[in-house]
Design an enzyme around this catalytic site. Structure first.
Site, PDB file in Angstrom:
ATOM      1  N   ASN A  23      -5.853 -10.460   5.067  1.00  0.00           N
ATOM      2  CA  ASN A  23      -6.355  -9.533   4.041  1.00  0.00           C
ATOM      3  C   ASN A  23      -6.681 -10.282   2.749  1.00  0.00           C
ATOM      4  O   ASN A  23      -7.673  -9.980   2.082  1.00  0.00           O
ATOM      5  CB  ASN A  23      -5.338  -8.423   3.773  1.00  0.00           C
ATOM      6  CG  ASN A  23      -5.438  -7.312   4.800  1.00  0.00           C
ATOM      7  OD1 ASN A  23      -6.424  -6.574   4.813  1.00  0.00           O
ATOM      8  ND2 ASN A  23      -4.454  -7.206   5.673  1.00  0.00           N
ATOM      9  N   ARG A  26       8.522  -8.423   0.859  1.00  0.00           N
ATOM     10  CA  ARG A  26       9.761  -8.282   0.089  1.00  0.00           C
ATOM     11  C   ARG A  26       9.808  -6.900  -0.524  1.00  0.00           C
ATOM     12  O   ARG A  26       8.805  -6.440  -1.104  1.00  0.00           O
ATOM     13  CB  ARG A  26       9.831  -9.284  -1.075  1.00  0.00           C
ATOM     14  CG  ARG A  26       9.991 -10.724  -0.710  1.00  0.00           C
ATOM     15  CD  ARG A  26      11.204 -11.035   0.108  1.00  0.00           C
ATOM     16  NE  ARG A  26      12.460 -10.925  -0.600  1.00  0.00           N
ATOM     17  CZ  ARG A  26      13.643 -10.897   0.024  1.00  0.00           C
ATOM     18  NH1 ARG A  26      13.714 -10.926   1.333  1.00  0.00           N
ATOM     19  NH2 ARG A  26      14.763 -10.832  -0.662  1.00  0.00           N
ATOM     20  N   HIS A  73      -1.373  -0.793   3.632  1.00  0.00           N
ATOM     21  CA  HIS A  73      -0.400  -0.448   4.667  1.00  0.00           C
ATOM     22  C   HIS A  73      -1.159  -0.053   5.934  1.00  0.00           C
ATOM     23  O   HIS A  73      -2.128   0.706   5.855  1.00  0.00           O
ATOM     24  CB  HIS A  73       0.487   0.706   4.193  1.00  0.00           C
ATOM     25  CG  HIS A  73       1.540   1.066   5.198  1.00  0.00           C
ATOM     26  ND1 HIS A  73       2.677   0.289   5.381  1.00  0.00           N
ATOM     27  CD2 HIS A  73       1.614   2.073   6.092  1.00  0.00           C
ATOM     28  CE1 HIS A  73       3.398   0.830   6.351  1.00  0.00           C
ATOM     29  NE2 HIS A  73       2.785   1.911   6.802  1.00  0.00           N
ATOM     30  N   ASP A  95       6.022   2.270   0.418  1.00  0.00           N
ATOM     31  CA  ASP A  95       4.765   2.780   0.982  1.00  0.00           C
ATOM     32  C   ASP A  95       4.405   4.169   0.463  1.00  0.00           C
ATOM     33  O   ASP A  95       3.891   5.023   1.189  1.00  0.00           O
ATOM     34  CB  ASP A  95       4.809   2.762   2.523  1.00  0.00           C
ATOM     35  CG  ASP A  95       4.983   1.350   3.056  1.00  0.00           C
ATOM     36  OD1 ASP A  95       4.472   0.415   2.429  1.00  0.00           O
ATOM     37  OD2 ASP A  95       5.646   1.182   4.098  1.00  0.00           O
TER      38      ASP A  95
END
Ligand code: GRF
Length: 217
Positions: free
Chosen positions: A15, A92, A110, A146
Protein backbone atom coordinates in the site's frame (compact mmCIF):
# COMPACT_ATOMS: atom_id res chain seq x y z
CA UNK A 1 0.66 23.53 -0.97
CA UNK A 2 1.03 19.78 -0.97
CA UNK A 3 0.46 18.11 2.39
CA UNK A 4 3.49 16.26 3.74
CA UNK A 5 2.55 12.68 4.56
CA UNK A 6 4.43 10.28 6.83
CA UNK A 7 3.62 6.62 6.15
CA UNK A 8 3.75 4.07 8.98
CA UNK A 9 4.41 0.46 8.04
CA UNK A 10 5.37 -2.82 9.66
CA UNK A 11 5.93 -5.16 6.72
CA UNK A 12 5.59 -5.65 2.99
CA UNK A 13 4.56 -2.09 2.18
CA UNK A 14 2.54 -2.67 -0.97
CA UNK A 15 0.00 0.00 0.00
CA UNK A 16 2.90 2.32 0.77
CA UNK A 17 4.24 1.74 -2.75
CA UNK A 18 0.83 2.62 -4.22
CA UNK A 19 0.83 5.90 -2.26
CA UNK A 20 4.40 6.73 -3.29
CA UNK A 21 3.51 6.05 -6.94
CA UNK A 22 0.36 8.20 -6.81
CA UNK A 23 2.21 11.05 -5.10
CA UNK A 24 4.58 11.27 -8.05
CA UNK A 25 1.86 12.91 -10.12
CA UNK A 26 2.44 16.66 -10.16
CA UNK A 27 -1.19 17.40 -9.32
CA UNK A 28 -1.44 14.93 -6.41
CA UNK A 29 -2.26 16.96 -3.28
CA UNK A 30 0.25 15.17 -1.05
CA UNK A 31 3.93 14.30 -1.07
CA UNK A 32 5.45 11.43 0.86
CA UNK A 33 7.81 12.96 3.39
CA UNK A 34 9.01 9.77 5.07
CA UNK A 35 8.30 6.12 5.75
CA UNK A 36 8.69 4.90 9.32
CA UNK A 37 8.60 1.28 10.42
CA UNK A 38 8.44 -0.28 13.88
CA UNK A 39 10.15 -3.33 12.39
CA UNK A 40 13.71 -2.74 11.14
CA UNK A 41 13.46 -5.80 8.86
CA UNK A 42 10.26 -4.59 7.13
CA UNK A 43 10.50 -5.23 3.39
CA UNK A 44 8.71 -1.94 2.75
CA UNK A 45 11.70 0.07 4.01
CA UNK A 46 13.84 -1.14 1.10
CA UNK A 47 11.06 -0.39 -1.36
CA UNK A 48 10.73 3.15 0.01
CA UNK A 49 14.48 3.69 -0.24
CA UNK A 50 14.46 2.39 -3.81
CA UNK A 51 11.88 5.08 -4.52
CA UNK A 52 14.03 7.78 -2.94
CA UNK A 53 11.80 8.29 0.09
CA UNK A 54 13.57 8.89 3.43
CA UNK A 55 13.01 6.06 5.92
CA UNK A 56 13.55 5.40 9.57
CA UNK A 57 13.20 2.21 11.56
CA UNK A 58 12.05 2.75 15.12
CA UNK A 59 12.13 -0.67 16.71
CA UNK A 60 9.35 -0.84 19.28
CA UNK A 61 11.23 -3.61 21.10
CA UNK A 62 13.98 -1.15 21.98
CA UNK A 63 11.61 0.92 24.14
CA UNK A 64 10.42 0.38 27.69
CA UNK A 65 6.78 0.88 26.76
CA UNK A 66 4.28 2.10 24.23
CA UNK A 67 4.53 5.74 25.34
CA UNK A 68 8.32 5.88 24.93
CA UNK A 69 8.06 4.26 21.48
CA UNK A 70 5.35 6.68 20.40
CA UNK A 71 7.32 9.67 21.69
CA UNK A 72 10.14 8.67 19.35
CA UNK A 73 7.70 8.11 16.49
CA UNK A 74 6.22 11.55 17.09
CA UNK A 75 9.67 13.16 17.16
CA UNK A 76 10.55 11.48 13.86
CA UNK A 77 7.29 12.59 12.21
CA UNK A 78 7.88 16.15 13.36
CA UNK A 79 11.49 16.07 12.16
CA UNK A 80 10.18 15.35 8.66
CA UNK A 81 7.62 18.18 8.98
CA UNK A 82 4.75 15.78 8.50
CA UNK A 83 1.24 17.23 8.21
CA UNK A 84 -0.66 13.95 7.85
CA UNK A 85 0.01 10.34 8.85
CA UNK A 86 -1.04 7.37 6.70
CA UNK A 87 -0.95 3.96 8.38
CA UNK A 88 -0.35 1.22 5.82
CA UNK A 89 -0.10 -2.17 7.44
CA UNK A 90 1.20 -0.65 10.68
CA UNK A 91 0.72 -3.44 13.19
CA UNK A 92 1.11 -1.62 16.52
CA UNK A 93 -1.81 -0.64 18.70
CA UNK A 94 -1.60 3.06 19.51
CA UNK A 95 -2.37 4.79 22.79
CA UNK A 96 -5.27 7.22 22.71
CA UNK A 97 -2.81 10.00 23.60
CA UNK A 98 -0.89 9.41 20.37
CA UNK A 99 -4.08 9.12 18.33
CA UNK A 100 -5.43 12.34 19.83
CA UNK A 101 -2.15 14.13 19.10
CA UNK A 102 -2.81 13.36 15.42
CA UNK A 103 -6.57 13.78 15.60
CA UNK A 104 -8.13 14.30 12.16
CA UNK A 105 -4.64 14.06 10.67
CA UNK A 106 -4.15 10.30 10.65
CA UNK A 107 -5.73 7.74 8.30
CA UNK A 108 -5.61 3.97 8.03
CA UNK A 109 -6.53 1.27 5.54
CA UNK A 110 -8.36 -1.82 6.73
CA UNK A 111 -9.09 -4.88 4.55
CA UNK A 112 -12.84 -5.14 5.14
CA UNK A 113 -15.96 -3.09 4.67
CA UNK A 114 -15.96 -1.51 8.12
CA UNK A 115 -17.61 -1.68 10.58
CA UNK A 116 -17.67 -5.39 9.65
CA UNK A 117 -14.65 -7.50 10.55
CA UNK A 118 -12.54 -5.16 12.63
CA UNK A 119 -9.21 -6.54 13.82
CA UNK A 120 -7.10 -9.35 12.41
CA UNK A 121 -7.88 -12.33 10.12
CA UNK A 122 -10.53 -10.35 8.31
CA UNK A 123 -10.57 -12.53 5.20
CA UNK A 124 -10.94 -15.83 7.06
CA UNK A 125 -13.73 -14.30 9.10
CA UNK A 126 -15.47 -12.88 6.03
CA UNK A 127 -15.37 -16.35 4.43
CA UNK A 128 -16.66 -18.01 7.60
CA UNK A 129 -19.49 -15.48 7.81
CA UNK A 130 -20.51 -16.27 4.23
CA UNK A 131 -20.63 -12.68 3.02
CA UNK A 132 -20.87 -12.28 -0.75
CA UNK A 133 -19.13 -8.92 -0.87
CA UNK A 134 -16.21 -7.70 1.15
CA UNK A 135 -13.65 -5.00 0.46
CA UNK A 136 -11.55 -2.36 2.07
CA UNK A 137 -11.95 0.91 3.92
CA UNK A 138 -9.85 4.02 4.41
CA UNK A 139 -10.84 5.81 7.59
CA UNK A 140 -9.68 8.51 9.94
CA UNK A 141 -8.03 7.00 12.99
CA UNK A 142 -9.79 7.20 16.34
CA UNK A 143 -8.64 5.64 19.63
CA UNK A 144 -10.82 2.54 19.21
CA UNK A 145 -9.39 -0.11 16.88
CA UNK A 146 -10.47 0.17 13.23
CA UNK A 147 -13.00 2.81 14.16
CA UNK A 148 -13.34 6.34 12.90
CA UNK A 149 -15.00 8.31 10.11
CA UNK A 150 -14.90 6.51 6.77
CA UNK A 151 -13.38 8.43 3.85
CA UNK A 152 -13.89 5.81 1.11
CA UNK A 153 -14.57 2.11 0.57
CA UNK A 154 -14.17 -0.39 -2.27
CA UNK A 155 -16.30 -3.54 -2.61
CA UNK A 156 -14.97 -6.84 -3.90
CA UNK A 157 -16.88 -10.08 -4.62
CA UNK A 158 -16.22 -13.24 -2.64
CA UNK A 159 -15.91 -16.31 -4.88
CA UNK A 160 -16.94 -19.82 -3.87
CA UNK A 161 -13.44 -21.15 -4.41
CA UNK A 162 -11.81 -18.43 -2.32
CA UNK A 163 -9.36 -19.16 0.44
CA UNK A 164 -8.28 -16.41 2.83
CA UNK A 165 -5.21 -15.92 0.61
CA UNK A 166 -7.02 -15.59 -2.71
CA UNK A 167 -9.56 -13.25 -1.15
CA UNK A 168 -6.77 -11.19 0.45
CA UNK A 169 -5.08 -10.85 -2.94
CA UNK A 170 -8.30 -9.59 -4.59
CA UNK A 171 -8.93 -7.13 -1.77
CA UNK A 172 -5.31 -5.97 -1.85
CA UNK A 173 -5.68 -4.96 -5.50
CA UNK A 174 -8.67 -2.86 -4.50
CA UNK A 175 -6.66 -1.38 -1.62
CA UNK A 176 -4.00 -0.18 -4.04
CA UNK A 177 -6.66 1.72 -5.96
CA UNK A 178 -8.59 2.96 -2.96
CA UNK A 179 -5.82 4.31 -0.73
CA UNK A 180 -4.32 6.84 -3.17
CA UNK A 181 -7.83 8.05 -4.01
CA UNK A 182 -8.89 8.39 -0.36
CA UNK A 183 -5.65 10.09 0.66
CA UNK A 184 -6.10 12.58 -2.17
CA UNK A 185 -9.63 13.41 -0.97
CA UNK A 186 -8.32 13.86 2.55
CA UNK A 187 -5.15 15.80 1.74
CA UNK A 188 -6.80 18.15 -0.74
CA UNK A 189 -9.26 19.37 1.86
CA UNK A 190 -12.13 18.29 -0.40
CA UNK A 191 -13.84 16.44 2.43
CA UNK A 192 -14.80 17.50 5.93
CA UNK A 193 -15.49 15.47 9.04
CA UNK A 194 -18.96 15.73 10.50
CA UNK A 195 -19.20 13.51 13.57
CA UNK A 196 -18.92 9.93 12.35
CA UNK A 197 -19.29 10.92 8.71
CA UNK A 198 -16.94 12.29 6.11
CA UNK A 199 -18.78 14.58 3.71
CA UNK A 200 -18.09 16.62 0.62
CA UNK A 201 -16.58 14.13 -1.84
CA UNK A 202 -17.98 14.86 -5.27
CA UNK A 203 -19.92 12.03 -6.87
CA UNK A 204 -21.61 11.74 -10.24
CA UNK A 205 -25.22 12.95 -10.23
CA UNK A 206 -26.23 9.47 -11.33
CA UNK A 207 -24.17 6.94 -9.35
CA UNK A 208 -23.45 3.56 -10.95
CA UNK A 209 -25.85 0.71 -10.22
CA UNK A 210 -25.27 -1.67 -7.31
CA UNK A 211 -22.63 -4.38 -7.46
CA UNK A 212 -24.84 -7.46 -7.17
CA UNK A 213 -23.01 -10.67 -6.34
CA UNK A 214 -23.54 -13.32 -7.56
CA UNK A 215 -24.73 -11.45 -10.65
CA UNK A 216 -28.00 -12.12 -12.40
CA UNK A 217 -27.26 -13.69 -15.76
C1 GRF B 1 -3.17 -4.60 4.04
O1 GRF B 1 -4.10 -5.60 3.73
C2 GRF B 1 -3.80 -3.55 4.91
O2 GRF B 1 -5.14 -3.32 4.63
C3 GRF B 1 -3.67 -4.16 6.28
O3 GRF B 1 -2.41 -4.79 6.27
C4 GRF B 1 -2.06 -5.13 4.93
C5 GRF B 1 -0.75 -4.47 4.64
O4 GRF B 1 -0.22 -4.84 3.39
N1 GRF B 1 -3.83 -3.15 7.30
P1 GRF B 1 0.96 -4.01 2.77
O5 GRF B 1 2.08 -3.96 3.82
O6 GRF B 1 0.47 -2.65 2.43
O7 GRF B 1 1.40 -4.79 1.57
Amino acid sequence: MKKRVGILISGRGSNMVSLIAAAQAHDYPAEIACVLSNRPEAEGLKKAEANGVPTRAIDHKAFSGREAFEAELDTALKSFNVDLVACAGFMRLMTSEFVERWRDKMVNIHPSLLPAFKGLDTHARALAAGVKLTGCTVHIVRPQLDDGPIIAQAAVPVLEADTPNTLAARVLQAEHELYPHALALFASGTVRIDGKRVLGASAPAKPPGPLVWPPST
